[in-house]
Write a protein that holds these residues in place. Structure first.
Motif, PDB file in Angstrom:
ATOM      1  N   GLN A  49       5.317  28.727   3.761  1.00 33.04           N
ATOM      2  CA  GLN A  49       4.017  28.897   4.392  1.00 33.04           C
ATOM      3  C   GLN A  49       3.940  30.270   5.054  1.00 33.04           C
ATOM      4  O   GLN A  49       4.961  30.915   5.324  1.00 33.04           O
ATOM      5  CB  GLN A  49       3.760  27.798   5.424  1.00 33.04           C
ATOM      6  CG  GLN A  49       3.738  26.399   4.843  1.00 33.04           C
ATOM      7  CD  GLN A  49       2.582  26.155   3.886  1.00 33.04           C
ATOM      8  OE1 GLN A  49       1.569  26.857   3.930  1.00 33.04           O
ATOM      9  NE2 GLN A  49       2.718  25.153   3.027  1.00 33.04           N
ATOM     10  N   LEU A  50       2.702  30.706   5.331  1.00 31.16           N
ATOM     11  CA  LEU A  50       2.473  32.060   5.839  1.00 31.16           C
ATOM     12  C   LEU A  50       1.363  32.055   6.882  1.00 31.16           C
ATOM     13  O   LEU A  50       0.364  31.337   6.741  1.00 31.16           O
ATOM     14  CB  LEU A  50       2.104  32.984   4.677  1.00 31.16           C
ATOM     15  CG  LEU A  50       1.752  34.439   4.977  1.00 31.16           C
ATOM     16  CD1 LEU A  50       2.226  35.335   3.831  1.00 31.16           C
ATOM     17  CD2 LEU A  50       0.231  34.605   5.147  1.00 31.16           C
ATOM     18  N   VAL A  51       1.545  32.851   7.910  1.00 29.61           N
ATOM     19  CA  VAL A  51       0.520  33.111   8.927  1.00 29.61           C
ATOM     20  C   VAL A  51       0.308  34.620   8.989  1.00 29.61           C
ATOM     21  O   VAL A  51       1.275  35.389   8.934  1.00 29.61           O
ATOM     22  CB  VAL A  51       0.939  32.576  10.308  1.00 29.61           C
ATOM     23  CG1 VAL A  51      -0.030  33.043  11.401  1.00 29.61           C
ATOM     24  CG2 VAL A  51       1.030  31.057  10.293  1.00 29.61           C
ATOM     25  N   PHE A  84       9.023  24.742  13.439  1.00 28.19           N
ATOM     26  CA  PHE A  84       9.179  25.659  12.317  1.00 28.19           C
ATOM     27  C   PHE A  84       8.870  27.077  12.792  1.00 28.19           C
ATOM     28  O   PHE A  84       7.738  27.381  13.181  1.00 28.19           O
ATOM     29  CB  PHE A  84       8.260  25.258  11.167  1.00 28.19           C
ATOM     30  CG  PHE A  84       8.382  23.801  10.785  1.00 28.19           C
ATOM     31  CD1 PHE A  84       9.453  23.362  10.024  1.00 28.19           C
ATOM     32  CD2 PHE A  84       7.450  22.870  11.233  1.00 28.19           C
ATOM     33  CE1 PHE A  84       9.583  22.021   9.689  1.00 28.19           C
ATOM     34  CE2 PHE A  84       7.568  21.526  10.904  1.00 28.19           C
ATOM     35  CZ  PHE A  84       8.642  21.105  10.137  1.00 28.19           C
ATOM     36  N   ILE A  85       9.893  27.945  12.780  1.00 23.54           N
ATOM     37  CA  ILE A  85       9.752  29.324  13.217  1.00 23.54           C
ATOM     38  C   ILE A  85       9.285  30.184  12.050  1.00 23.54           C
ATOM     39  O   ILE A  85       9.861  30.125  10.953  1.00 23.54           O
ATOM     40  CB  ILE A  85      11.083  29.870  13.774  1.00 23.54           C
ATOM     41  CG1 ILE A  85      11.610  28.965  14.897  1.00 23.54           C
ATOM     42  CG2 ILE A  85      10.916  31.307  14.253  1.00 23.54           C
ATOM     43  CD1 ILE A  85      10.685  28.878  16.101  1.00 23.54           C
ATOM     44  N   PHE A  86       8.263  31.001  12.286  1.00 25.29           N
ATOM     45  CA  PHE A  86       7.745  31.907  11.268  1.00 25.29           C
ATOM     46  C   PHE A  86       8.294  33.310  11.550  1.00 25.29           C
ATOM     47  O   PHE A  86       8.065  33.866  12.618  1.00 25.29           O
ATOM     48  CB  PHE A  86       6.214  31.911  11.269  1.00 25.29           C
ATOM     49  CG  PHE A  86       5.598  30.689  10.645  1.00 25.29           C
ATOM     50  CD1 PHE A  86       4.875  30.784   9.468  1.00 25.29           C
ATOM     51  CD2 PHE A  86       5.745  29.429  11.231  1.00 25.29           C
ATOM     52  CE1 PHE A  86       4.301  29.663   8.881  1.00 25.29           C
ATOM     53  CE2 PHE A  86       5.179  28.307  10.655  1.00 25.29           C
ATOM     54  CZ  PHE A  86       4.459  28.423   9.476  1.00 25.29           C
ATOM     55  N   ASP A  87       9.026  33.874  10.583  1.00 22.46           N
ATOM     56  CA  ASP A  87       9.697  35.156  10.765  1.00 22.46           C
ATOM     57  C   ASP A  87       8.744  36.327  10.536  1.00 22.46           C
ATOM     58  O   ASP A  87       7.958  36.334   9.574  1.00 22.46           O
ATOM     59  CB  ASP A  87      10.878  35.272   9.793  1.00 22.46           C
ATOM     60  CG  ASP A  87      11.938  34.205  10.059  1.00 22.46           C
ATOM     61  OD1 ASP A  87      12.180  33.896  11.236  1.00 22.46           O
ATOM     62  OD2 ASP A  87      12.501  33.670   9.073  1.00 22.46           O
ATOM     63  N   THR A  93       2.365  39.759   8.480  1.00 23.35           N
ATOM     64  CA  THR A  93       2.582  38.403   7.982  1.00 23.35           C
ATOM     65  C   THR A  93       3.834  37.807   8.606  1.00 23.35           C
ATOM     66  O   THR A  93       4.806  38.515   8.895  1.00 23.35           O
ATOM     67  CB  THR A  93       2.706  38.367   6.450  1.00 23.35           C
ATOM     68  OG1 THR A  93       3.847  39.117   6.039  1.00 23.35           O
ATOM     69  CG2 THR A  93       1.457  38.943   5.796  1.00 23.35           C
ATOM     70  N   TYR A  94       3.794  36.492   8.780  1.00 29.46           N
ATOM     71  CA  TYR A  94       4.899  35.740   9.354  1.00 29.46           C
ATOM     72  C   TYR A  94       5.140  34.546   8.431  1.00 29.46           C
ATOM     73  O   TYR A  94       4.196  33.802   8.124  1.00 29.46           O
ATOM     74  CB  TYR A  94       4.558  35.284  10.772  1.00 29.46           C
ATOM     75  CG  TYR A  94       4.319  36.439  11.726  1.00 29.46           C
ATOM     76  CD1 TYR A  94       5.280  36.805  12.660  1.00 29.46           C
ATOM     77  CD2 TYR A  94       3.133  37.174  11.676  1.00 29.46           C
ATOM     78  CE1 TYR A  94       5.078  37.869  13.529  1.00 29.46           C
ATOM     79  CE2 TYR A  94       2.925  38.249  12.529  1.00 29.46           C
ATOM     80  CZ  TYR A  94       3.905  38.594  13.455  1.00 29.46           C
ATOM     81  OH  TYR A  94       3.701  39.653  14.301  1.00 29.46           O
ATOM     82  N   THR A  95       6.373  34.356   7.990  1.00 30.12           N
ATOM     83  CA  THR A  95       6.629  33.364   6.953  1.00 30.12           C
ATOM     84  C   THR A  95       7.745  32.411   7.347  1.00 30.12           C
ATOM     85  O   THR A  95       8.597  32.716   8.183  1.00 30.12           O
ATOM     86  CB  THR A  95       7.025  34.057   5.631  1.00 30.12           C
ATOM     87  OG1 THR A  95       8.248  34.786   5.817  1.00 30.12           O
ATOM     88  CG2 THR A  95       5.933  35.002   5.151  1.00 30.12           C
ATOM     89  N   THR A  96       7.733  31.243   6.697  1.00 27.84           N
ATOM     90  CA  THR A  96       8.813  30.274   6.811  1.00 27.84           C
ATOM     91  C   THR A  96       9.035  29.639   5.447  1.00 27.84           C
ATOM     92  O   THR A  96       8.100  29.540   4.639  1.00 27.84           O
ATOM     93  CB  THR A  96       8.495  29.184   7.853  1.00 27.84           C
ATOM     94  OG1 THR A  96       9.629  28.312   7.982  1.00 27.84           O
ATOM     95  CG2 THR A  96       7.289  28.345   7.431  1.00 27.84           C
ATOM     96  N   SER A  97      10.260  29.218   5.203  1.00 30.02           N
ATOM     97  CA  SER A  97      10.579  28.496   3.968  1.00 30.02           C
ATOM     98  C   SER A  97      11.139  27.114   4.286  1.00 30.02           C
ATOM     99  O   SER A  97      11.732  26.470   3.417  1.00 30.02           O
ATOM    100  CB  SER A  97      11.605  29.287   3.140  1.00 30.02           C
ATOM    101  OG  SER A  97      12.810  29.486   3.873  1.00 30.02           O
ATOM    102  N   THR A  98      10.932  26.658   5.530  1.00 33.98           N
ATOM    103  CA  THR A  98      11.498  25.373   5.959  1.00 33.98           C
ATOM    104  C   THR A  98      10.431  24.366   6.379  1.00 33.98           C
ATOM    105  O   THR A  98      10.765  23.292   6.888  1.00 33.98           O
ATOM    106  CB  THR A  98      12.469  25.588   7.137  1.00 33.98           C
ATOM    107  OG1 THR A  98      11.745  26.120   8.269  1.00 33.98           O
ATOM    108  CG2 THR A  98      13.581  26.552   6.757  1.00 33.98           C
TER     109      THR A  98
END
Length: 278
Positions: A49-51, A84-87, A93-98
């Motif tokens: 997911q992405l923010v 869920f932490i977004f890197d 953009t800030y993303t997570t794969s978890t």
């Protein structure tokens, strides 16, 4: 003859009075813009997911929106307490794969940026399956124009809200259509999408070989209302168009309510498909 000369002089006098007027447009302070669409494609894991974070700019500013880096972004499942932490990708953009999407669970978005904390809540909303996609010339406004038809069956005895996104390949922007099942609960629904010829925007009708990308979202009642207002303002024009107003999303600032963020936090299950005209 005198009447003709008089009319000509009056006309010339109106023309000569035409002046260019410079209007000072108020410029507001930049405001955080949060684009947080948590879209779970049906029959996938939905872990990636992405923010996206940026700053608002003046209406007539031709520069790109400044991207925001260095923020803390996290999403919490309020039913399970999973966080869920977004890197930060250092490009806005800030993303997570978890990420773990669970239908009907409530999620909380938290963004900390420049000492301010922004909060939003949303429920992961399901979407019906698409039963069929086909073309015709029967349901649109022009009986000779091709249209794509999408059929789905609404889940009975539940208040459902949907959003369709149609985009012809090659177009810069999509067309959005919001739907509610107030009068169609439990029925099979056919949604059609056509393009009418419009020289002002260089738009032509669909032709064989054209490809349309289709996104079908399940959305919350709150987000449905937001999109209704957004679509009405986007499509407004002429003397009977909707009056533009500031459109507030669901991203609040509890400690400084006046410094709210633009944008919206949405959690949707989505069906993605495409259709090629024959």
């Amino acid at each position: 003859m005198k009447k003709i000369i008089y009319i000509l002089l009056v006309t010339l006098s109106f023309i000569s009075c035409t002046d260019v007027i410079d209007v000072d447009v108020p410029i507001a302070e930049p405001r955080l813009v949060i684009e947080a669409s948590i879209d779970w494609e049906k029959n996938t894991i939905g872990n990636e997911q992405l923010v996206k974070l940026s700053l608002s700019t003046p209406y007539f500013d031709e520069n790109n929106m400044p991207m925001v880096t260095g923020a803390d972004v996290r999403v919490t499942n309020e039913n399970t307490n999973d966080v869920f932490i977004f890197d930060d990708q250092n490009d806005g953009t800030y993303t997570t794969s978890t990420f773990i999407p669970i239908l009907n669970n409530t999620y909380r978005l938290e963004v900390i940026q420049n000492g301010e904390t922004y909060i939003a809540h949303e429920t992961m909303t399901s979407v019906s399956d698409i039963d069929d996609i086909y073309q015709s010339t029967e349901n649109g406004f022009d009986e000779d124009a091709l249209e794509v038809n999408v059929q789905y069956t609404d889940v009975a005895n539940i208040e459902n809200f949907y959003l369709f996104k149609f985009q012809k390949e090659g177009d810069l922007l999509p067309d959005l259509i919001d739907m509610a099942d107030e009068f169609t609960d439990g029925n099979q629904i056919t949604m059609f999408y056509e393009r009418l010829e419009d020289e002002d925007i260089n738009q032509v009708e669909f032709a064989p070989g054209d490809v349309v990308d289709i996104h079908f979202y399940g959305i919350s009642k709150q987000y449905h209302r937001f999109m209704q207002l957004l679509i009405a303002q986007t499509d407004s024009g002429g003397p009977f168009g909707a009056t533009p107003v500031a459109l507030r999303g669901n991203c609040t600032n509890p400690n400084n309510p006046d410094n709210y963020a633009f944008g919206y936090f949405r959690c949707s299950e989505v069906v993605i498909d495409s259709y090629t005209f024959q």
